[in-house]
Design a protein around this motif. Sequence first.
Motif, PDB file in Angstrom:
ATOM      1  N   SER A   1      -3.236   4.791  -2.782  1.00  0.00           N
ATOM      2  CA  SER A   1      -3.050   5.192  -4.179  1.00  0.00           C
ATOM      3  C   SER A   1      -2.465   4.082  -5.051  1.00  0.00           C
ATOM      4  N   GLU A   2      -2.100   2.952  -4.438  1.00  0.00           N
ATOM      5  CA  GLU A   2      -1.519   1.860  -5.233  1.00  0.00           C
ATOM      6  C   GLU A   2      -2.524   1.281  -6.214  1.00  0.00           C
ATOM      7  N   SER A   3      -2.030   0.801  -7.342  1.00  0.00           N
ATOM      8  CA  SER A   3      -2.935   0.186  -8.322  1.00  0.00           C
ATOM      9  C   SER A   3      -3.340  -1.205  -7.839  1.00  0.00           C
ATOM     10  N   LEU A   4      -4.471  -1.669  -8.330  1.00  0.00           N
ATOM     11  CA  LEU A   4      -4.923  -3.005  -7.967  1.00  0.00           C
ATOM     12  C   LEU A   4      -3.964  -4.075  -8.484  1.00  0.00           C
ATOM     13  N   LYS A   5      -3.241  -3.730  -9.523  1.00  0.00           N
ATOM     14  CA  LYS A   5      -2.266  -4.690 -10.030  1.00  0.00           C
ATOM     15  C   LYS A   5      -1.206  -4.963  -8.962  1.00  0.00           C
ATOM     16  N   SER A   6      -0.759  -3.900  -8.343  1.00  0.00           N
ATOM     17  CA  SER A   6       0.259  -4.103  -7.312  1.00  0.00           C
ATOM     18  C   SER A   6      -0.342  -4.775  -6.076  1.00  0.00           C
ATOM     19  N   VAL A   7      -1.619  -4.481  -5.806  1.00  0.00           N
ATOM     20  CA  VAL A   7      -2.301  -5.169  -4.702  1.00  0.00           C
ATOM     21  C   VAL A   7      -2.384  -6.675  -4.985  1.00  0.00           C
ATOM     22  N   LEU A   8      -2.716  -6.996  -6.222  1.00  0.00           N
ATOM     23  CA  LEU A   8      -2.805  -8.411  -6.616  1.00  0.00           C
ATOM     24  C   LEU A   8      -1.470  -9.112  -6.411  1.00  0.00           C
ATOM     25  N   GLN A   9      -0.406  -8.444  -6.806  1.00  0.00           N
ATOM     26  CA  GLN A   9       0.915  -9.044  -6.637  1.00  0.00           C
ATOM     27  C   GLN A   9       1.219  -9.292  -5.165  1.00  0.00           C
ATOM     28  N   THR A  10       0.887  -8.314  -4.349  1.00  0.00           N
ATOM     29  CA  THR A  10       1.113  -8.466  -2.912  1.00  0.00           C
ATOM     30  C   THR A  10       0.319  -9.655  -2.365  1.00  0.00           C
ATOM     31  N   LEU A  11      -0.944  -9.708  -2.757  1.00  0.00           N
ATOM     32  CA  LEU A  11      -1.811 -10.791  -2.266  1.00  0.00           C
ATOM     33  C   LEU A  11      -1.260 -12.161  -2.644  1.00  0.00           C
ATOM     34  N   LEU A  12      -0.852 -12.288  -3.899  1.00  0.00           N
ATOM     35  CA  LEU A  12      -0.411 -13.603  -4.363  1.00  0.00           C
ATOM     36  C   LEU A  12       0.962 -13.954  -3.816  1.00  0.00           C
ATOM     37  N   GLN A  13       1.850 -12.961  -3.814  1.00  0.00           N
ATOM     38  CA  GLN A  13       3.216 -13.243  -3.355  1.00  0.00           C
ATOM     39  C   GLN A  13       3.248 -13.626  -1.889  1.00  0.00           C
ATOM     40  N   GLN A  14       2.459 -12.910  -1.093  1.00  0.00           N
ATOM     41  CA  GLN A  14       2.507 -13.157   0.348  1.00  0.00           C
ATOM     42  C   GLN A  14       1.464 -14.177   0.776  1.00  0.00           C
ATOM     43  N   ASN A  15       0.686 -14.639  -0.207  1.00  0.00           N
ATOM     44  CA  ASN A  15      -0.312 -15.635   0.099  1.00  0.00           C
ATOM     45  C   ASN A  15      -1.210 -15.206   1.257  1.00  0.00           C
ATOM     46  N   ALA A  16      -1.625 -13.944   1.208  1.00  0.00           N
ATOM     47  CA  ALA A  16      -2.399 -13.380   2.308  1.00  0.00           C
ATOM     48  C   ALA A  16      -3.888 -13.464   1.987  1.00  0.00           C
ATOM     49  N   PRO A  17      -4.736 -13.600   3.017  1.00  0.00           N
ATOM     50  CA  PRO A  17      -6.176 -13.642   2.776  1.00  0.00           C
ATOM     51  C   PRO A  17      -6.711 -12.283   2.300  1.00  0.00           C
ATOM     52  N   TYR A  18      -6.069 -11.205   2.729  1.00  0.00           N
ATOM     53  CA  TYR A  18      -6.453  -9.871   2.274  1.00  0.00           C
ATOM     54  C   TYR A  18      -5.328  -8.883   2.588  1.00  0.00           C
ATOM     55  N   VAL A  19      -5.446  -7.674   2.086  1.00  0.00           N
ATOM     56  CA  VAL A  19      -4.488  -6.626   2.470  1.00  0.00           C
ATOM     57  C   VAL A  19      -5.266  -5.525   3.175  1.00  0.00           C
ATOM     58  N   VAL A  20      -4.571  -4.729   3.985  1.00  0.00           N
ATOM     59  CA  VAL A  20      -5.215  -3.539   4.519  1.00  0.00           C
ATOM     60  C   VAL A  20      -4.634  -2.316   3.817  1.00  0.00           C
ATOM     61  N   VAL A  21      -5.502  -1.316   3.655  1.00  0.00           N
ATOM     62  CA  VAL A  21      -5.140  -0.123   2.904  1.00  0.00           C
ATOM     63  C   VAL A  21      -4.888   1.007   3.888  1.00  0.00           C
ATOM     64  N   GLU A  22      -3.766   1.727   3.703  1.00  0.00           N
ATOM     65  CA  GLU A  22      -3.513   2.862   4.600  1.00  0.00           C
ATOM     66  C   GLU A  22      -3.426   4.168   3.820  1.00  0.00           C
ATOM     67  N   ASN A  23      -3.820   5.251   4.474  1.00  0.00           N
ATOM     68  CA  ASN A  23      -3.760   6.565   3.823  1.00  0.00           C
ATOM     69  C   ASN A  23      -2.384   7.194   4.038  1.00  0.00           C
ATOM     70  N   ASP A  24      -2.222   8.451   3.616  1.00  0.00           N
ATOM     71  CA  ASP A  24      -0.924   9.128   3.715  1.00  0.00           C
ATOM     72  C   ASP A  24      -0.423   9.240   5.152  1.00  0.00           C
ATOM     73  N   LYS A  25      -1.374   9.302   6.066  1.00  0.00           N
ATOM     74  CA  LYS A  25      -0.992   9.434   7.481  1.00  0.00           C
ATOM     75  C   LYS A  25      -0.771   8.070   8.126  1.00  0.00           C
ATOM     76  N   GLN A  26      -0.710   7.049   7.305  1.00  0.00           N
ATOM     77  CA  GLN A  26      -0.530   5.678   7.770  1.00  0.00           C
ATOM     78  C   GLN A  26      -1.637   5.197   8.693  1.00  0.00           C
ATOM     79  N   GLU A  27      -2.820   5.759   8.493  1.00  0.00           N
ATOM     80  CA  GLU A  27      -3.987   5.244   9.200  1.00  0.00           C
ATOM     81  C   GLU A  27      -4.615   4.156   8.338  1.00  0.00           C
TER      82      GLU A  27
END
Length: 319
Positions: free
Chosen positions: A277-303
């Motif tokens: 449910s996170e916004s792409l803006k927050s995803v972008l921040q995560t990507l840039l801050q952590q200098n990661a090649p990508y992020v993985v998305v998890e649902n409410d059950k942490q899958e």
Amino acid sequence: MSNEAIIFKQVSKTFPKAGKPSVNETSLNIPQGSFVTILGASGCGKTTLLKMVNRIIEPTAGTISIFGKDIRSMPVTELRQSIGYVIQQVGLFPHLTIEQNIATVPDILGWERKKTAERIDYLMDLVHLPENYKKLYPRQLSGGQQQRVGIARAMAGDPAILLMDEPFGAIDAITRTKLQDDFKQIQRELGKTVLFVTHDVEEAMKLGDRMIVMNEGTIQQYDTPLAIMSNPSNSFVSRLIQADDLFQQLHLIRAEERMIALTDEAVADDIPRVKASESLKSVLQTLLQQNAPYVVVENDKQELIGRLTLQQLKLQNGR
Ligand SMILES: Nc1ncnc2c1ncn2[C@@H]1O[C@H](COP(=O)(O)OP(=O)(O)OP(=O)(O)O)[C@@H](O)[C@H]1O
Ligand SMILES: [Mg+2]
């Protein structure tokens, strides 16, 4: 000893007969080991800025130093051997094999054959070129492969600094992404200082620890990609990176809307996780801050249900 790899002090370049300077009173510190991207429209002075570092172009005013030494006090050949240079059209020697191309600088330096051969093997492995390419000629390789040779050749003499002028500019999107990822990894591992010119906003943000935005010979902003995105210093910068549009859009879209479904691939522990449910803006921040090649998305059950790269944030949207 300062830990700046390159320092520009009030550097200007006005070409003969030109009405105004191509680079105008520019001061700039490039820390050792940093990856600095230079972004700006055609003709704004990016290439001129870069070529002054290895003295292909001589400034009309100001001083440039590398590792605390004024570059005018060094013999040009020595200077150029300590700086790798990669350009868009690769510039491999067509009549030399891949291994001979990579050996250009070691040969000039008069290395022993064994040392050169070992260096070639090391570099070909580093840039992910198969060993049996050694005896081939540049024309027998794809554009992306030739660019890998270009990078290997630039690194042959183990220079501390690499200057790169739109090195991936002429390469298709998929190959380009791969080259970017591989090169960023190499840079991190070896701690090289890189000054990298590009037209491409996404590339500048993805690769740069810091980013220079130029316009008409003047630096508009020099900061981390995240700081520039979230706080552009003027309307030129904001327009160039489409910060407003982008942020508005990204704020409205949730990660699950853009992610690519995760199949059964393994995910490394150091890949950041975000909520569906996170916004792409927050995803972008995560990507840039952590200098990661990508992020993985998890649902409410942490899958883990999906993955998102910078590419998929579609920074080009609306252009
Ligand atoms: N050798 C030269 N002689 C005269 N003018 C030049 C020379 N090289 C560059 N210029 C001028 O300096 C300005 C900056 O050129 P430069 O090549 O640095 O731009 P750039 O930002 O690299 O552009 P591009 O993105 O198209 O490569 C331009 O106006 C160009 O015409
Ligand atoms: Mg240029």
